[in-house]
Every structure is written in C-alpha cells, then in structure tokens.
Design an enzyme around this catalytic site. Sequence first.
Site, PDB file in Angstrom:
ATOM      1  CB  CYS A  72      -0.874   0.029   1.236  1.00  0.00           C
ATOM      2  SG  CYS A  72      -1.970  -1.376   1.360  1.00  0.00           S
ATOM      3  NE  ARG A 124       5.129   1.699  -0.984  1.00  0.00           N
ATOM      4  CZ  ARG A 124       5.792   1.815   0.150  1.00  0.00           C
ATOM      5  NH1 ARG A 124       6.901   2.506   0.168  1.00  0.00           N
ATOM      6  NH2 ARG A 124       5.375   1.262   1.248  1.00  0.00           N
ATOM      7  CD1 TRP A 130       0.317  -5.740  -3.173  1.00  0.00           C
ATOM      8  CD2 TRP A 130       0.305  -6.551  -1.079  1.00  0.00           C
ATOM      9  NE1 TRP A 130       1.000  -6.931  -3.177  1.00  0.00           N
ATOM     10  CE2 TRP A 130       1.013  -7.448  -1.914  1.00  0.00           C
ATOM     11  CE3 TRP A 130       0.190  -6.866   0.268  1.00  0.00           C
ATOM     12  CZ2 TRP A 130       1.582  -8.628  -1.449  1.00  0.00           C
ATOM     13  CZ3 TRP A 130       0.757  -8.036   0.737  1.00  0.00           C
ATOM     14  CH2 TRP A 130       1.435  -8.910  -0.112  1.00  0.00           C
ATOM     15  CG  ASN A 185      -0.036   2.474   3.548  1.00  0.00           C
ATOM     16  OD1 ASN A 185      -1.018   2.417   2.818  1.00  0.00           O
ATOM     17  ND2 ASN A 185       1.108   3.043   3.191  1.00  0.00           N
ATOM     18  N   GLY A 186      -1.166  -0.692   6.537  1.00  0.00           N
ATOM     19  CA  GLY A 186      -0.969  -1.483   7.746  1.00  0.00           C
ATOM     20  C   GLY A 186      -2.118  -2.441   7.952  1.00  0.00           C
ATOM     21  CD  GLU A 203      18.833 -12.950  -4.891  1.00  0.00           C
ATOM     22  OE1 GLU A 203      18.040 -13.267  -3.986  1.00  0.00           O
ATOM     23  OE2 GLU A 203      18.528 -12.141  -5.780  1.00  0.00           O
ATOM     24  CE  LYS A 250      15.868 -11.171  -7.528  1.00  0.00           C
ATOM     25  NZ  LYS A 250      16.304 -10.645  -6.288  1.00  0.00           N
ATOM     26  CD  GLU A 272      11.743 -11.650  -6.120  1.00  0.00           C
ATOM     27  OE1 GLU A 272      12.949 -11.498  -6.425  1.00  0.00           O
ATOM     28  OE2 GLU A 272      11.131 -10.870  -5.380  1.00  0.00           O
ATOM     29  CG  HIS A 321      21.524 -36.693   1.777  1.00  0.00           C
ATOM     30  ND1 HIS A 321      21.897 -37.899   2.327  1.00  0.00           N
ATOM     31  CD2 HIS A 321      22.660 -35.951   1.715  1.00  0.00           C
ATOM     32  CE1 HIS A 321      23.193 -37.887   2.599  1.00  0.00           C
ATOM     33  NE2 HIS A 321      23.682 -36.712   2.231  1.00  0.00           N
ATOM     34  CE  LYS A 377      12.740  -2.311  -4.781  1.00  0.00           C
ATOM     35  NZ  LYS A 377      13.620  -3.428  -5.174  1.00  0.00           N
TER      36      LYS A 377
HETATM   37  C1  AGP Z   1      13.910  -9.347  -3.720  1.00  0.00           C
HETATM   38  O1  AGP Z   1      14.002  -9.544  -5.089  1.00  0.00           O
HETATM   39  C2  AGP Z   1      12.566  -9.463  -3.180  1.00  0.00           C
HETATM   40  N1  AGP Z   1      11.628  -8.644  -3.875  1.00  0.00           N
HETATM   41  C3  AGP Z   1      12.378  -9.511  -1.674  1.00  0.00           C
HETATM   42  O2  AGP Z   1      12.747 -10.798  -1.272  1.00  0.00           O
HETATM   43  C4  AGP Z   1      13.119  -8.465  -0.826  1.00  0.00           C
HETATM   44  O3  AGP Z   1      14.495  -8.694  -0.864  1.00  0.00           O
HETATM   45  C5  AGP Z   1      12.588  -8.538   0.617  1.00  0.00           C
HETATM   46  O4  AGP Z   1      11.209  -8.284   0.630  1.00  0.00           O
HETATM   47  C6  AGP Z   1      13.294  -7.588   1.553  1.00  0.00           C
HETATM   48  O5  AGP Z   1      13.150  -6.267   1.148  1.00  0.00           O
HETATM   49  P1  AGP Z   1      14.059  -5.121   1.765  1.00  0.00           P
HETATM   50  O6  AGP Z   1      15.460  -5.366   1.299  1.00  0.00           O
HETATM   51  O7  AGP Z   1      13.488  -3.849   1.255  1.00  0.00           O
HETATM   52  O8  AGP Z   1      13.952  -5.247   3.256  1.00  0.00           O
END
Ligand code: AGP
Length: 607
Positions: free
Chosen positions: A2, A27, A73, A99-100, A480, A484, A487, A503, A602
């Site tokens: 949000c 975001r 959101w 927001n929240g 990672e 990526k 995502e 295993h 974001k």
């Molecule tokens: C990264 O590609 C992601 N979108 C997500 O995992 C992100 O790293 C995570 O939400 C943490 O965000 P921040 O670094 O703003 O705390």
Amino acid sequence: MCGIVGYVGGRNAVPVLLEGLSRLEYRGYDSAGVAVLTSAGTQVFRKVGRVRDLEAALPRRLTGKTGIGHTRWATHGPATEANAHPQTSEDGRITVVHNGIIDNAAALRDRLAAQGVSFTSETDTEIIAHLIARSAAPTLEAAVLEALSKINGTYAILVMDTGHPDRLVAARNGSPLILGIGDREMFLASDLSALVRHTTSVVHLDDGELATVTASQFRTFSREEDDTGKSPTSIDLDVLDADTDGHQHYMHKEILEQPSSIERMLRGRLDDRFGTARLDGLNLGPRELRGFRRVKILGCGSAYYVGQMGAAMIEELARIPADAEAASEFRYRNPIIEPDTLYVAVSQSGETADTAFAVREVKRKGGQVIGLVNVVGSTIARESDGGVYLHAGPEIAVASTKALTHMAIGFAMLALTLGRVRDLSIADGQRIIAGLRSLPAQIEEIISNEDAILKVAHNLAESPSLFFIGRVRAFPVAREGAQKFKEVSYRHAEAYQASELKHGPLALICADLPTVAILPDDELTDRNLAAVQQILARSGPVVIVTHQSVDTGEMTGAQVITVPRNERELDPILLTVPLQLLAYHAALALGHDIDKPRNLAKSVTVE
Ligand code: AGP
C-alpha cells in the site's frame, strides 16, 4: 504494498495526488483511489487496476485543494472497487486512507455493526472512518486519538474531514509516513519517492506520533497530545535516477548500472594503508568492535540470502561466529539477545515491517543493532544504533538486484572492519580491498557476455521447474538465483546444497528438470563437479556458472557461463550477477511484467 499520498495547499490536489500515486506504483498494488474536498463535499473515486485506469475514470473538472490518495495491496478482502481506499464514514464526513493491518478489526467491526453501522467494504480501514465519525470528542485530532486508542495493529493513516477542509490529520504506528514541507503547501506520503518532485524538506513521523497539517503549518504531537516539536530535515534524492534511461525495464537498468553504483559506494570507504574499511556510520570504535563475540544478521527474502553470504564473509575474515536468520521468524521465537552480539539488520527499503519489528525486539531487550540500508532516512536506518548506507541509488524494480550486490559489498566491508581489529593481517586486508576495487570492471565483463547468457535463459524459460545448487559460500548464491528466477519468470525454482542432492532431490532429476550449478573454483570444486556428473548421468540438463579456471571439459552436454575470479571470499558477489541476467531474460522471453511481478510488492510494510 500500500501507498499513501496527501496534499493541502493552493493548487488543485488531483494532479498532485495522481503523480504521487504513480511514483508509488513500483511498490506493488492492485487498486487505487483518491478523495478530494470539493465545493460539493468529499468526492471519492476508486478503481481496480493501475493508477492510469483511475485517472481515466476521474471527471475532467474534479478540483479541490485538500485531498488524499492510496494504492492498495489487498489484505482484508479481495481487490475490488469497494475495498479500495479511501474509505468513508456513513455520513460522508470522514475519509481515511490507511497502510498497515488492524489486528482487532473483526471485534471492532462486530461492535460497530451491533451499534447499527452498515459497512460498504470488507476493509479494516472503513472501521477507522466509522470510529472517528462516531466520536463525540471536541476536535478532529481528539476524535482521531480516541479512535486509535481502540485499535491494535499497525497503521499509517491520513484523515480528511469535511468539517475542517483546511487540514489533514496524520498518524503513524509501524508503517512509514513522511510530511513534505512546501511553500504554502504540504505533502504527505508513505514513501519519499512520492515527495521528491515537490520538496526536499521533510519530517519523518515516528511511531505513536500524529500531525495536523494545513497549507501553511504543521504540528506534531504524541498520543498524550503533547507537542513533539519536530523540525524539518533535508533529503538529497536524485530524482532523475528514477528513470528507465532507455532500458526496456528498471530491472535491466539496475543490473547494468552495478559497475558505476559500486564504484560510487566504495569511494572513500577503503583504507589501503591500514588494509581496512572506513565505516564511520557504525558509531563503533575499535574497542567496541573487538568486544563482539557473535554477529547475527536479520533480513527478509533476498536480503536474508545476502545476509547468509555476509555471515560467511564475517566468519572467514573476522573469525567470529556469524549467522543470518529470516527477520520474519526471529522475533516470534522469543530470541535470546546477548550483549556481546552485534545485530545487523539488512534491508534495501529500510521499511520492511518484519525486519523493522525484529530491530525493535533486539533493542527492547538491550541489544545493539546496526543497519545495512539503501534508503536514507528510512525507518530501519533511523531506528538502528548505527549503520552503513548502501548508496545503490533508487531501486525501482520489485526484484532486487543492485541493492543486493551492494549489501554483499557492505558485508565485505563490515567483515574487513571486524577482521582488522582482530586477527586479519594487514596483507589480507589489502588483498580484500584490491578484490573490492576489481568488482566494477569484473561485473562489466560479466555484463558484456549478456548475449550468451540470454540464450541460456531462453532454454531455461521453457522448463516449468528448475534446481539451483551450490555449497558453502555458493549456497546463498544458489538461493538468491532461485529466488530471482521465480520472482520474475513465475517458474518453480528451488535451491539445494549440492551435497544434499543425493539425500532426496536427485529423485526428481530427469530430462525436463534443468539444474543451474554454482561452481566456484575453490576447495569444493571436485566435489561439485562430481554432483554435476550425477545429474548429467540421469539426463538432467545442467547450466554451470563457474570460473574460467575450472575444467568443465568432461561435463558433456552442460552449458557453461563463466565469471572472472576475485578473492574467494568475494566470489559469491560475481557469481550472483549472471543469475540476475538469467532471471531477467527468462522473464522477458515469457512476456511478463518484469518490474512489477504478480502478487509482489517492492517494500513489504505489513507483516
Ligand atoms: C527481492 O528480489 C525481493 N523482492 C524480496 O525478497 C526483498 O528482498 C525482501 O522483501 C526484503 O526487502 P528489503 O530489502 O526492502 O527489506
């Protein structure tokens, strides 16, 4: 996640709100809305979809000098027009954006329904509007305070009242809210990016703080109604950076700008003479640094995986036990906070609720926290005892790339600093410094191989499911890489330690399940090559991401991507870069909305 914007001043609020909302689009959101105080009362417009859909739905002549806007959101109730914000009280007098999450929303809703309130949405936000409207308090501020006293949860809210058209009341508890001071006009937003076009003079509200804002003045106060007397601070944001700069997507731009952003980050922070880093923001002298017996890193998602890279660097260079934990889990297991542990919160946005709550939990129990944060002045940056700014510049794509590389470099500098007050020799310190300085040119070299990486990405994009494997230093790289890839491509991608394959996961290996093997030239190379052989023997397609010095000649059928060699402690940084490009080009081939992947935000400002 949000986003909130608000305006009070002499201009028409509508274009200001829409521009602010479009700056918050990165975001992540599913619906948007604005409310404007007009001569005919408050007019509210909401739309599922993009801000541009909302803009198209607004009447041409909509004008008003006070207004609030929101990108939602979905949390309470699906993404529908009724559930979008702003939400209004039954009599239309009070309008709220929020927001929240209100934890006791169900109980409050039942209580209000029993009093005869009929709800028009499933949101927790509508409850706030009703509570304020039904208060008998003498002022708007007192009514807001009374409503908030009944609420448990996190919020950043803006309240507009037809009875007080000259003002907005703002309140913050756990979700960011910033006031921007203009010339006889005021702006409010949940994110600096929505303010930078208008002003660089800002006031960050703290948790438990409220503000009354009119065109020419503001007053900040506590829940006890005591003045908190906040004064504005200046921000330095390069607005022009937040542009795709001719790239098709922000993600691509952000991957490609790493050589220059890293050079900027390192400037003035490496001390060749003493083989150490200069991290003044840590606010810790050599004696304090020596006193730490453990390092605990807290972050979420990709920041957590880079935290694992950082823990390995700290253990190798400083020889102090270090580990990383998902901040989202940490605070719920009643963690033991030790006075001689250094806690490190790592976050691009500095607003991730899970990480911010973990910081508060550590501090509540007397622990010492430093932040590795990109956004200057963000919540985690302000609430930490000290820290290292990442200086990656604005990162707009939801899938984080350059900020993660900067985090890893931040950890390398922290490891160097902790190491040099212990047993790391000056020569080893200088070796790491030379390695850090080589990174920009080496990343440039990886990027120059983009066409070859693109071809591999196109092959991978065809598979519904993939493995990423690596071990020890390379395991966080694999995690990672998988993160990526999933995502932005929406393909199932899972990371394993190469050592764990036999295993269990080996059962899945077949011609339809490719594996991306992260295989640095290190003490485990032979073992990793043996794991790749086992996959190839079962017809599993393999992409090996490795160093030129590794002999992959016998790996018949495997595709190979090479990266330049750096110091072994820093190699994970370089091995991550081709995985960013693999994910990007796979998503591009699949035609996805790369900068705004479905269901993701974001900065995750709710738990
Ligand atoms: C990264 O590609 C992601 N979108 C997500 O995992 C992100 O790293 C995570 O939400 C943490 O965000 P921040 O670094 O703003 O705390």
